[in-house]
Enzyme design. Structure first.
Site, mmCIF file in Angstrom:
data_model
loop_
_atom_site.group_PDB
_atom_site.id
_atom_site.type_symbol
_atom_site.label_atom_id
_atom_site.label_comp_id
_atom_site.label_asym_id
_atom_site.label_seq_id
_atom_site.Cartn_x
_atom_site.Cartn_y
_atom_site.Cartn_z
ATOM 1 N N GLY A 1 47.409 42.685 44.137
ATOM 2 C CA GLY A 1 48.673 42.065 44.507
ATOM 3 C C GLY A 1 48.577 41.371 45.862
ATOM 4 N N SER B 1 41.150 41.625 41.534
ATOM 5 C CA SER B 1 42.014 40.831 42.392
ATOM 6 C C SER B 1 42.058 41.409 43.812
ATOM 7 C CB SER B 1 43.406 40.742 41.769
ATOM 8 O OG SER B 1 44.162 39.726 42.384
ATOM 9 N N TYR B 2 43.260 41.686 44.347
ATOM 10 C CA TYR B 2 43.317 42.210 45.717
ATOM 11 C C TYR B 2 42.772 43.634 45.813
ATOM 12 C CZ TYR B 2 44.781 42.483 50.563
ATOM 13 O OH TYR B 2 44.774 42.593 51.929
ATOM 14 N N ASP C 1 39.374 31.611 35.629
ATOM 15 C CA ASP C 1 40.371 31.991 36.628
ATOM 16 C C ASP C 1 40.268 31.033 37.813
ATOM 17 O OD1 ASP C 1 42.138 33.334 38.331
ATOM 18 O OD2 ASP C 1 40.591 34.734 39.024
ATOM 19 N N HIS D 1 41.690 35.785 34.951
ATOM 20 C CA HIS D 1 41.771 36.695 36.090
ATOM 21 C C HIS D 1 41.630 38.159 35.671
ATOM 22 C CE1 HIS D 1 42.749 37.453 40.263
ATOM 23 N NE2 HIS D 1 43.749 38.249 39.940
#
Length: 458
Positions: free
Chosen positions: A85, A181-182, A376, A428
């Protein structure tokens, strides 16, 4: 004789009762049945809260899905999965639409079995972190506005320490962390904490073996360079915007970009048009409402936004679902959301790079794999390649295609201490777009074996 028997019985009862406390807490977390679940569920599930800070009343929500009974869950390792996020739910993404065994149907009320669930290979532990994400909460409201990387890592470590006390059967079990991701920040930082606090411990309770990250935020400079290059080479932006992005953004913080960079990103967004940046060749779902809710930039925030996100929002807000999960026990004043509106918007600390942590953990001999879906544009393949190149690792096996059913499924390169794998046609969230190939990837990671150069099967 009588006294010795009495004392033996006394201490035996103390031992049994002491151990039964954790077992009773564990049983309280057992999920008997989730609303709408199919009849052929053959694995145990647990969920609930673990307090990570008594003073402020912070508690994190977890969901454990063990391996099926016919796969001998007691012999399987434990995998912690984290989404990023910052502020997005691992239950919403990792569990409910990626690697978990139960996914949500389009009615938002019933579930179906994921045939490529990773729980066939490991017991899966999903954590909603930090507090304020999903069902996780804090009784101190100011907490929600002061989270950052360091606090999240400390809370996640506290969660693990306390969770292992509740589930003592997992102590000393092979333990891995994976995510995307994060979580490319979360995972190395948590891994570093575990590694450093295990130093000097002969038989650590958290028997940490390594981590795997996908389409991961890693290094701000290389993430910017690689992302802008991806946009330009895939025809998503103009030559002039590409040059503007390079001038305004490269070398700045992705979490707090300067105004010139924000302007350039806005122009890039306009030029890209009506696409899903998390999967540039697939049709977007709920595009307008999604952008209005979360925004597209900086690219760290949010996660892939297919229609499955809508099903999660519906399912996890059902009162009967929350009851079955032992969730929302404090009756939160806001609904469960896939991504928090507050947590990610007030992120306090985010290092420019986690590459120094990579170097430390690679030198320590931990298993490190990095994978990337190649469609992505949010944290693209090129960004990851630049970051890996910055580690200056020696190559053991040069770039080669790996196969599934006679077809190229991606490419791989093996470095000294790190394995890099791409998955063709994946966005992603690699396990969402290419579930079978992601399963093969995870199996190879657990076995620490190179991706197959020829056809393979599950």
């Amino acid at each position: 004789m009588g006294n010795s028997m009495f004392f033996f019985a006394f201490w035996f009862m103390i031992l049994v009762l002491g151990n039964s406390d954790s077992l009773s807490d564990q049983e309280k977390d057992r999920i008997e049945e989730l609303p709408g679940q199919p009849s052929n569920v053959d694995f145990s599930q647990y969920s609930g809260y673990v307090t990570v800070n008594q003073q402020s009343g912070r508690a994190l929500f977890y969901w454990l899905t063990e391996s099926p009974t016919n796969r001998d869950p007691k012999s399987r390792p434990l995998l912690l999965w984290l989404n990023g996020g910052p502020g997005c739910s691992s239950v919403a993404y990792g569990a409910a639409e990626e690697i978990g065994p139960l996914h949500i149907n389009s009615d938002g009320k019933t579930l179906f079995i994921n045939p490529y669930s990773w729980n066939k290979l490991a017991n899966l532990l999903f954590l909603e972190s930090p507090a304020g994400v999903g069902y996780s909460y804090s009784n101190t409201t100011s907490d929600l506005y002061t989270f950052g990387d360091a606090k999240t890592a400390e809370d996640s470590y506290a969660f693990l320490v306390n969770w292992f006390e509740r589930f003592p059967q997992y102590k000393h079990r092979d333990f891995y962390i994976a995510g995307e991701s994060y979580a490319g920040h979360y995972i190395p930082q948590l891994s570093q904490l575990i590694y450093e606090r295990n130093k000097g411990v002969k038989n650590p309770i958290i028997n940490f073996k390594g981590f795997m990250v996908g389409n991961a935020v890693t290094d701000d400079y290389n993430d910017y360079v690689g992302t802008f290059e991806y946009w330009w080479t895939h025809g998503l932006i103009s030559d002039s915007t590409y040059k503007s992005l390079q001038k305004a953004c490269e070398g700045t913080s992705s979490e707090h970009p300067p105004i010139e960079c924000i302007r350039a990103l806005s122009i890039a967004e306009m030029e890209q048009g009506h696409i899903d940046p998390y999967s540039i060749y697939t049709k977007p779902c709920g595009y307008t409402s999604s952008l209005k809710r979360r925004g597209r930039y900086p690219w760290m925030r949010g996660a892939y936004d297919p229609c499955t996100e809508n099903y999660s929002s519906q399912y996890f807000n059902l009162p009967e679902v929350q009851k079955a999960f032992h969730a929302n026990i404090t009756k939160l004043s806001y609904p469960w959301k896939t991504c928090s509106d507050i947590v990610g918007g007030y992120w306090t600390d985010s290092p420019l790079s986690v590459l120094p942590i990579y170097k430390e953990l690679i030198a320590a001999g931990l298993r490190v794999w990095v994978f990337s879906g190649d469609t992505d544009s949010v944290v693209p393949l090129t960004a990851t390649r630049y970051s890996i190149d910055a580690l200056n690792l020696s190559t053991i096996a040069n770039w080669y295609p790996w196969y599934d059913n006679q077809k190229v499924a991606g490419w791989s390169q093996i470095y000294e201490g790190l394995t890099f794998v791409t998955v063709t046609g994946a966005g992603h969230e690699v396990p969402l777009h290419r579930p079978r190939q992601a399963f093969i990837l995870f199996r190879s990671f657990l076995e620490n074996k190179a991706m197959e150069r020829s056809s393979n099967s599950i």
